[in-house]
Every structure is written in structure tokens, then in C-alpha cells.
Design a protein around this motif. Sequence first.
Motif, PDB file in Angstrom:
ATOM      1  N   SER A 129      33.269  20.667  55.509  1.00  0.00           N
ATOM      2  CA  SER A 129      34.443  20.280  56.291  1.00  0.00           C
ATOM      3  C   SER A 129      35.724  20.667  55.561  1.00  0.00           C
ATOM      4  N   GLU A 130      35.741  20.433  54.263  1.00  0.00           N
ATOM      5  CA  GLU A 130      36.892  20.842  53.450  1.00  0.00           C
ATOM      6  C   GLU A 130      37.087  22.356  53.510  1.00  0.00           C
ATOM      7  N   ASN A 131      35.988  23.088  53.464  1.00  0.00           N
ATOM      8  CA  ASN A 131      36.073  24.552  53.544  1.00  0.00           C
ATOM      9  C   ASN A 131      36.679  25.010  54.867  1.00  0.00           C
ATOM     10  N   LYS A 132      36.365  24.290  55.934  1.00  0.00           N
ATOM     11  CA  LYS A 132      36.917  24.677  57.235  1.00  0.00           C
ATOM     12  C   LYS A 132      38.434  24.574  57.238  1.00  0.00           C
ATOM     13  N   VAL A 133      38.967  23.539  56.599  1.00  0.00           N
ATOM     14  CA  VAL A 133      40.424  23.396  56.496  1.00  0.00           C
ATOM     15  C   VAL A 133      41.010  24.556  55.698  1.00  0.00           C
ATOM     16  N   MET A 134      40.351  24.904  54.585  1.00  0.00           N
ATOM     17  CA  MET A 134      40.881  25.963  53.717  1.00  0.00           C
ATOM     18  C   MET A 134      40.660  27.362  54.295  1.00  0.00           C
ATOM     19  N   SER A 135      39.869  27.465  55.351  1.00  0.00           N
ATOM     20  CA  SER A 135      39.648  28.777  55.963  1.00  0.00           C
ATOM     21  C   SER A 135      40.783  29.199  56.890  1.00  0.00           C
ATOM     22  N   HIS A 136      41.739  28.312  57.117  1.00  0.00           N
ATOM     23  CA  HIS A 136      42.935  28.761  57.847  1.00  0.00           C
ATOM     24  C   HIS A 136      43.622  29.828  57.006  1.00  0.00           C
ATOM     25  N   PRO A 137      43.927  30.997  57.568  1.00  0.00           N
ATOM     26  CA  PRO A 137      44.497  32.079  56.758  1.00  0.00           C
ATOM     27  C   PRO A 137      45.896  31.777  56.232  1.00  0.00           C
ATOM     28  N   ALA A 138      46.094  32.035  54.952  1.00  0.00           N
ATOM     29  CA  ALA A 138      47.424  31.891  54.355  1.00  0.00           C
ATOM     30  C   ALA A 138      48.317  33.071  54.702  1.00  0.00           C
ATOM     31  N   VAL A 139      47.703  34.232  54.934  1.00  0.00           N
ATOM     32  CA  VAL A 139      48.473  35.465  55.088  1.00  0.00           C
ATOM     33  C   VAL A 139      49.347  35.457  56.342  1.00  0.00           C
ATOM     34  N   VAL A 140      49.013  34.651  57.332  1.00  0.00           N
ATOM     35  CA  VAL A 140      49.802  34.654  58.567  1.00  0.00           C
ATOM     36  C   VAL A 140      51.094  33.851  58.430  1.00  0.00           C
ATOM     37  N   ASP A 141      51.285  33.202  57.290  1.00  0.00           N
ATOM     38  CA  ASP A 141      52.431  32.312  57.123  1.00  0.00           C
ATOM     39  C   ASP A 141      53.426  32.925  56.136  1.00  0.00           C
ATOM     40  N   SER A 142      54.275  33.793  56.619  1.00  0.00           N
ATOM     41  CA  SER A 142      55.286  34.430  55.770  1.00  0.00           C
ATOM     42  C   SER A 142      56.600  33.650  55.853  1.00  0.00           C
ATOM     43  N   ILE A 143      57.188  33.372  54.682  1.00  0.00           N
ATOM     44  CA  ILE A 143      58.506  32.726  54.629  1.00  0.00           C
ATOM     45  C   ILE A 143      59.427  33.646  53.833  1.00  0.00           C
ATOM     46  N   PRO A 144      60.544  34.105  54.417  1.00  0.00           N
ATOM     47  CA  PRO A 144      61.451  35.022  53.706  1.00  0.00           C
ATOM     48  C   PRO A 144      62.003  34.395  52.438  1.00  0.00           C
ATOM     49  N   THR A 145      62.231  35.244  51.436  1.00  0.00           N
ATOM     50  CA  THR A 145      62.782  34.801  50.150  1.00  0.00           C
ATOM     51  C   THR A 145      63.918  35.725  49.737  1.00  0.00           C
ATOM     52  N   SER A 146      64.596  35.343  48.655  1.00  0.00           N
ATOM     53  CA  SER A 146      65.675  36.140  48.050  1.00  0.00           C
ATOM     54  C   SER A 146      66.728  36.541  49.089  1.00  0.00           C
ATOM     55  N   ALA A 147      67.291  35.515  49.735  1.00  0.00           N
ATOM     56  CA  ALA A 147      68.382  35.720  50.699  1.00  0.00           C
ATOM     57  C   ALA A 147      67.997  36.719  51.791  1.00  0.00           C
ATOM     58  N   ASN A 148      66.728  36.651  52.186  1.00  0.00           N
ATOM     59  CA  ASN A 148      66.189  37.483  53.269  1.00  0.00           C
ATOM     60  C   ASN A 148      66.044  38.961  52.903  1.00  0.00           C
ATOM     61  N   LYS A 149      66.265  39.290  51.633  1.00  0.00           N
ATOM     62  CA  LYS A 149      65.989  40.659  51.183  1.00  0.00           C
ATOM     63  C   LYS A 149      64.480  40.900  51.200  1.00  0.00           C
ATOM     64  N   GLU A 150      63.755  39.887  50.788  1.00  0.00           N
ATOM     65  CA  GLU A 150      62.293  39.954  50.773  1.00  0.00           C
ATOM     66  C   GLU A 150      61.814  39.154  51.983  1.00  0.00           C
ATOM     67  N   ASP A 151      61.903  39.766  53.146  1.00  0.00           N
ATOM     68  CA  ASP A 151      61.800  39.026  54.404  1.00  0.00           C
ATOM     69  C   ASP A 151      60.390  38.985  54.993  1.00  0.00           C
ATOM     70  N   HIS A 152      59.416  39.510  54.265  1.00  0.00           N
ATOM     71  CA  HIS A 152      58.009  39.336  54.650  1.00  0.00           C
ATOM     72  C   HIS A 152      57.182  39.319  53.385  1.00  0.00           C
ATOM     73  N   VAL A 153      56.471  38.227  53.164  1.00  0.00           N
ATOM     74  CA  VAL A 153      55.648  38.092  51.957  1.00  0.00           C
ATOM     75  C   VAL A 153      54.203  37.803  52.361  1.00  0.00           C
ATOM     76  N   SER A 154      53.268  37.988  51.423  1.00  0.00           N
ATOM     77  CA  SER A 154      51.842  37.961  51.778  1.00  0.00           C
ATOM     78  C   SER A 154      51.171  36.612  51.616  1.00  0.00           C
ATOM     79  N   MET A 155      51.705  35.773  50.759  1.00  0.00           N
ATOM     80  CA  MET A 155      51.041  34.524  50.362  1.00  0.00           C
ATOM     81  C   MET A 155      49.632  34.794  49.831  1.00  0.00           C
TER      82      MET A 155
END
Length: 509
Positions: free
Chosen positions: A393-419
Motif C-alpha cells: 500500500s505504501e508503494n502504491k502511494v510512492m508510485s505516483h510519478p514525481a516527474v510530472v510535478d515541475s515547479i519553476p526556480t531561479s526567478a523563472n529562468k529555470e522554468d521546468h525541472v525534472s524532480m
Amino acid sequence: MKTIVLGMEGMTLDDLVRIARQGVGVVLTPGAEERIGRAWQLVSRWVDEERTVYGVTTGFGALSDVTISKRDTRQLQFNILKSHAVGVGQPLALDIVRAMMALRVKDFARGNAGVRTETAAAWIRLLNAGLVPVVPEKGSVGASGDLVPLAHVGLVLIGEGEAFFDGRRISGREALEICGLAPLKLEAGEGLAMINGTQAMTAIGGLAVYDAARLARHTDLAAAMSLEVLMGSKTEFDPRIHQMRPHPGQAVAAENMDRITRNSEIISSHRDCKRVQDAYTLRCSPQVHGASRDAIAYAQTVLETEMNSSTGNPLIHPDSGDFLLGGNFHGQPVALAMDFMCMAVAELANISERRIERLVNPKLSGLPAFLVKDGGLNSGFMIAQYVAAALVSENKVMSHPAVVDSIPTSANKEDHVSMGTISARKCREVVQNAENVIAIELMCAAQALDLFTNMQPGAGTQAAYAVIRKAVPYLEDDRILSKDVAQIVDLIRSGVILDAVENAVGMVR
């Protein structure tokens, strides 16, 4: 000290594991030293010419338009290590940090990073001396590379930060004294070159892939053992089935399970029984295991490509005498592979847990409830199945992909990141959870054999059973099982069970 030679290409996951977990050291090829030297000559010339080069004579990220004077180029490199070392959380495991260090040296060896040979040599000396920087596990967004965790490694080389040595947590300065190094005096571009790469996610991911591939073989073994005591059929392993749907992992899984159960008196004894076909967790085990195997193989291809790549920015090109600004630091390939493998390994645990349920459920197995005599007084393996259920059950929670969640950084210069480092970290945890689930299945299958019959199982099953029983005794009355599970996990990680099975039946791929 045994060493692995690092050059332009050729590093494998086996090499990485030997360095990370077995204390093997590294050395550079003469060609690597020559490439590093030529690249540094170019950087030094560009600084003298006051040429605009990102991260060498400019600020970083959104501050890349700020020109740094020749006088301040050295201070800039110290500042990047200190300002970027903002990691939080528990320290990464020692094997991960050793893998990170080796991979960064491997990147240097390609001659595109722009460090001096003495800087690369300092990384090697620290690694080979067994000093492991303290690197907090959290803080990387996976682009521009793994800036935060690599900055914590770099701190030790300038006499800052902390390191582990012989079980002690010591200062960076003491660590340098132990291996006879003075704090590095960084030159132009070197601070950035030390931290701008994907080595944290690749280290975590690479070790997870290695462990997952080993676990897949044990999953085939566990399924074969369960199939025998659950009176399953070998028809599902018939190669003709898998030739009609030629996914490579599926065929390998079926071949493994067929070999492990070969010459089983148990299976032969019910060949003419009235059961038409087995439940999916037995009958479809080659298809499910095989799909996960293929995902793990894909992840290995991605990770070994990344291990042998140049992942910084700028990239120095010694042959053309120029530099290139690009995005090889972006962790997208690793992130996608890790999220994919996370789901694949979770599925190995999912199907294993369902077989555990069949083993402990008397209505499904025909065996004593929860695989113990005097049920009621004894609970047997009842709670072992609870634990397996909790882990999957814990594994099912962690199987949600991290890569789909991009948050821009560095004043939007780095506006897509991989996680990607988050993807790798959770994948490693899923693999560890799955190891425990497979250990529980192996333990239950061995117990079931003791309760089941005097007939001989397949040679592979018998070999595995013998190794398990040397480590974990038969459960006559209730006892603390957490230690037993840990013992079986150790057998999985050491390869002792597989060695015995392969000695009996040949290679389990």
C-alpha cells in the motif's frame, strides 16, 4: 586497494556497486587526465581574455547576466558551494554518496567539465580514503542537475561541511587532514563544475536498478516455491505460450520458474487433478514479472547511458577549442526511468503479497490457517501478511510519478525541472519495501513446504528451502518474526539463496 579505471566510456552498474558498496577505489586513465588538462587550459585562457562564459565569468541561474570581474572569479566558486549547500533531511546512505563521488569523477574524466587535474585528483583521494561527505537527502529539483547534494560534497574539499569516517561524523577540515589534503583553492568555473550534474539521482537510481534486477530473480524463485505448495501447474511456463507473445522479460521469467520447479514430485502428483487452471497470481506470474523485468532493463539502459555522459553546463569542447551552453544537467531521462521502474517494482510486490495471502488462507491453500499448528493459540504468519499489505500500500502511494510535478526556480529562468532525485529516492524505497515483501513470501513458502508433504519439490525449490532453513527455523510456536524477515532480506541482498539455486539447476537469469 583494488581500483576501477575511469575514462571516456565503459562504466557499468557492476562497477558502480563495487565502488559504492565494496570499497573499491578509482583511478583516471592517462587519456582522461589529458582531456581534463586541455579543457582547463581553455577555461584559463578565457578568463585571461575576460570572455563571457556562463558560471565562470558570470553569475548563476537568473543572475547569469551579471558579469564577474577577473579578480572575483575565484571567490565566485567558493560562494556557489556555500550558497547552494542548503540540503535538509537525514544524510544520504554512505553507498549513495560514494556512488555520487565516483560518478562526478567519471564526468570529469570525459574532459568537458572544466576542472583542473588536481581538483579531480582531490575528489579521487577523498573517495579512495573512505571519507564520505555528509549529504542531506532532500533539496534537489533535478535541474540544473543535483546542485544541492553535490554542493555538500564540494564543501568537504574546501575544508567546510562534514564527513563520515570509521563510523564518526567529523568536520570537513579534519577529513582533509586524514587523507593528507589541504583545502582546495578553487579556480574559475570549478565550483560550478563540481555541482552542475545529475550524479545524485544517477547514484541513487543506479543502485536501485541493480537491487531491483537482483530482486526480480528472487521474485521468480518465490513464485515458483509458492506455486509448488499451492498445487499449481507448470503449463503456464510452457515456452510455446511465450513465443506467441515474445516480450523478453516474460520468456525469461517463465524459463526461470520452469527450471526451478523441474522434476518436482509435488507438481507431478496432481497432474490429472480436476482444477482447470490456476489463479492469476500463479498463472500470470511470467507475464507480470516479465513486464517488470523489461521496465527494469529499460531503466538500466538509461542509467548506464547517464553514467557515461557529460551532464554539466557549460560543456567545454577541447577538440574544437570552444564551449557549449545547453541542458545536459536536466534530469528528465533519469526521472522518467525511475518513475517507470518504481511502478514496475511495486507490481512485483503487489503480486507477491497476493500469493502470500493464498499461502496463509486455509480456504485457498488447503494448509493450516496462517501456516501454523495450534491456530488460535498461535497466530503464525497472520501478521506477516499484514506487513506485506502495508508495504505494498505504501508503494502504491510512492508510485505516483514525481516527474510530472515541475515547479519553476531561479526567478523563472529555470522554468521546468525534472524532480528526478525525488523519483530516484522514492524508487529506492519501493525496492527496499519490495525486498521485504518477497522475503515474507519466501519465508511463508518454506513454512508451507514443512507443513505440506513428504514429496520432493523441484531441485531449485529444495535448494532455496535449505538455505532459508539454515537462517530461519521452522515456526512451531509464535515468535518474533521481524528478525526472520530481516534475515531473509540479508540472504536476498547477499545472493546466497540464488547461488544455491543456480548450483542446483543452472543460471537463473
